[in-house]
Structures are given as structure tokens and as C-alpha cells.
Design an enzyme around this catalytic site. Structure first.
Site, PDB file in Angstrom:
ATOM      1  N   SER A 133      31.184  21.699  28.567  1.00  0.00           N
ATOM      2  CA  SER A 133      30.083  21.226  29.403  1.00  0.00           C
ATOM      3  C   SER A 133      30.527  21.290  30.852  1.00  0.00           C
ATOM      4  CB  SER A 133      29.720  19.784  29.036  1.00  0.00           C
ATOM      5  OG  SER A 133      28.890  19.192  30.012  1.00  0.00           O
ATOM      6  N   TYR A 146      32.839  11.332  27.443  1.00  0.00           N
ATOM      7  CA  TYR A 146      32.306  12.685  27.246  1.00  0.00           C
ATOM      8  C   TYR A 146      33.022  13.678  28.149  1.00  0.00           C
ATOM      9  CZ  TYR A 146      28.842  16.417  26.782  1.00  0.00           C
ATOM     10  OH  TYR A 146      28.219  17.617  26.540  1.00  0.00           O
TER      11      TYR A 146
END
Length: 266
Positions: A133, A146
Site C-alpha cells: 500500500s 497497517y
């Protein structure tokens, strides 16, 4: 000729499901895996993929997964590590249990997959693709677990590229920005609700500074993933391919020249 075999984790929806569709269209024998059988069966009905239901954070289950794929198809040419979860919070307000769950799913599962698959990828001179990401490349608000897990994924995949490149294995990473997936839809619902925004309106607000002014369709990311998995990227190894519509190009210090900014408070 025996079709190349591609294993995709987290394949019940979003980028994983789209990757299965693109790969099937391009001649791969696809194996989709995840925890939700109904979603996987739906993907299989569209793609002809084989289905494996398991939790990729369990070492024994991952070893059995890889063994079953090789037993069924005689080979394993590529792995796409796409399973992922999100927990909202800074370092201070992230619960330790949530931290552990995110790291297990987003990072440890990738290690387990690589460890089990690499002997077969070496034999096939195959590929390993990790889905990370842009949160791994730029600090995101209240996404400590995350962001850390996705940054670790990049380093892990690059270590595979470095260690196993001499054996003919290529390992690369895709870093998407906002993509219209089931997980992102949930985040948009949570973001938009305090402001009276629907999901579509929330996406519009979240991507207002993205040069392309929109989120990606999962297929746009899937095509990049399949390219890295296949032979067309034959001299690409250890790369981090950003697929974000230009999001990380934006310089926060110059944003006020183009936009009038007002702090957002629920």
C-alpha cells in the site's frame, strides 16, 4: 502446454478477485484462497479457478495449501500475497490484540507463503508478488499497525528478490492507493458517516487531492499485479510499483496554493 499456476490469497473480493479474473483471461490456471467460501466460489464460477479455504496466518494450513496446489497441478509458478486487514489507530490507541492481528495477516502470512512456496518457485523459475500500500511509503493518519505491516511486506519481498534472484525467482511489490474494494468501502462508510457523506461522496472527498481525482478500480491494480507475475516483466526484480493515480506526488506544503483547506472535525 501445461498452464502456468498462479496462487492468489485474499481472493474473495477486491484486488485478489480481480487478479484472478485477469490471470484467468491471460491463460493462467488460478487457485484462489481465503477464509470465505461463498465469495471464493463466486470468483471460481467466473474464472474457472480452483478454491482453497483456509486462514493464511496458520503455518500448517499454508504448508498444506502449497502442497495441495502442487499435488493437484504439478507445479506452482507464481504467488500473489494479497490477504490484508486494517485496524484504525495510532501507536497509543491501537489495542495490542489488533496490532498482532494486523501483523499476522499482512506480514507474517506473507513470510509463511514465501517460505512454503519458494522451493517450488525456484523449480519453476517463478515469481512472487506482494500487495502492499502507499501507506507503506507515506505516513497515514491513525494507521500505525497497517502502515508498519505493509512497510515490512516490502522489505520481506525485496529480501526474497535478493536471496532467490540467483535461482531465477523474481519478487516484486505493488503499492495501490485508494481502490474501490470491500475493505475500502467500509473505511469510506466510517469516514463519511459523521459528515453525512455516502460512500461515493466519501471517496470523492478522500481523493480530492489525487491528481486523477478518483479511486482505482480493482482491475487497474490487478493488471499491474499480473504483469509482475508474468513473463513480460522478466527483468523486473525487487521493484515497488506504485499504482495510486499520482497520490504520493502531492506535496503537502504546496497544497494550499491549489486548495482552500479547512480542518475537518465531526
Amino acid at each position: 502446454m501445461t498452464p502456468r499456476v498462479l496462487l492468489v490469497t485474499g481472493a474473495g473480493s477486491g484486488i485478489g478477485a480481480a487478479t484472478a479474473e485477469v490471470a484467468a483471461q491471460r491463460g493462467w490456471q488460478v487457485v484462489v484462497c481465503g477464509r470465505r467460501r461463498a465469495q471464493l466460489e463466486a470468483v471460481a464460477s467466473r474464472t474457472g479457478a480452483a478454491v482453497r479455504v483456509l486462514d493464511v496466518t496458520e503455518p500448517g494450513a499454508v504448508e498444506e495449501l502449497v502442497a495441495s496446489v502442487v499435488s493437484a497441478f504439478g507445479r506452482l509458478d507464481s504467488v500473489v500475497a494479497n490477504a490484508g486487514v486494517m485496524a484504525v489507530g495510532s501507536v497509543v490507541d491501537t489495542d495490542p490484540a489488533d496490532w498482532d492481528a494486523v501483523l499476522r495477516t499482512n506480514l507474517t502470512s506473507v513470510y509463511l507463503l514465501a517460505r512454503a512456496a519458494l522451493p517450488h518457485l525456484v523449480a519453476a523459475r517463478g515469481t512472487f508478488v506482494g500487495v502492499s500500500s502507499i501507506a507503506a511509503l507515506r505516513s497515514s493518519t491513525r494507521a500505525a499497525a497497517y502502515s508498519v505491516s505493509k512497510a515490512g511486506l516490502i522489505s520481506l519481498v525485496q529480501s526474497v528478490a535478493r536471496d532467490f534472484g540467483p535461482d531465477g525467482v523474481r519478487a516484486n511489490v505493488v503499492c495501490p492507493g485508494w481502490v474501490r474494494t470491500e475493505m475500502a468501502d467500509g473505511e469510506m462508510a466510517g469516514f463519511g458517516e459523521p459528515f453525512g457523506l455516502g460512500v461515493a461522496q466519501a471517496y470523492a472527498a478522500a481523493t480530492e487531492l489525487v491528481p486523477q481525482r478518483r479511486a482505482a478500480d480493482p482491475m487497474e491494480v490487478a493488471r499491474a499485479v499480473e504483469w509482475l507475475a508474468g513473463a513480460e516483466s522478466s527483468y523486473v526484480n525487487g521493484a515497488v510499483l506504485v499504482v495510486d493515480g499520482g497520490t504520493i506526488l502531492v506535496d503537502g506544503g504546496t497544497v494550499p496554493f491549489d486548495f482552500e483547506l479547512t480542518p475537518r472535525t465531526p
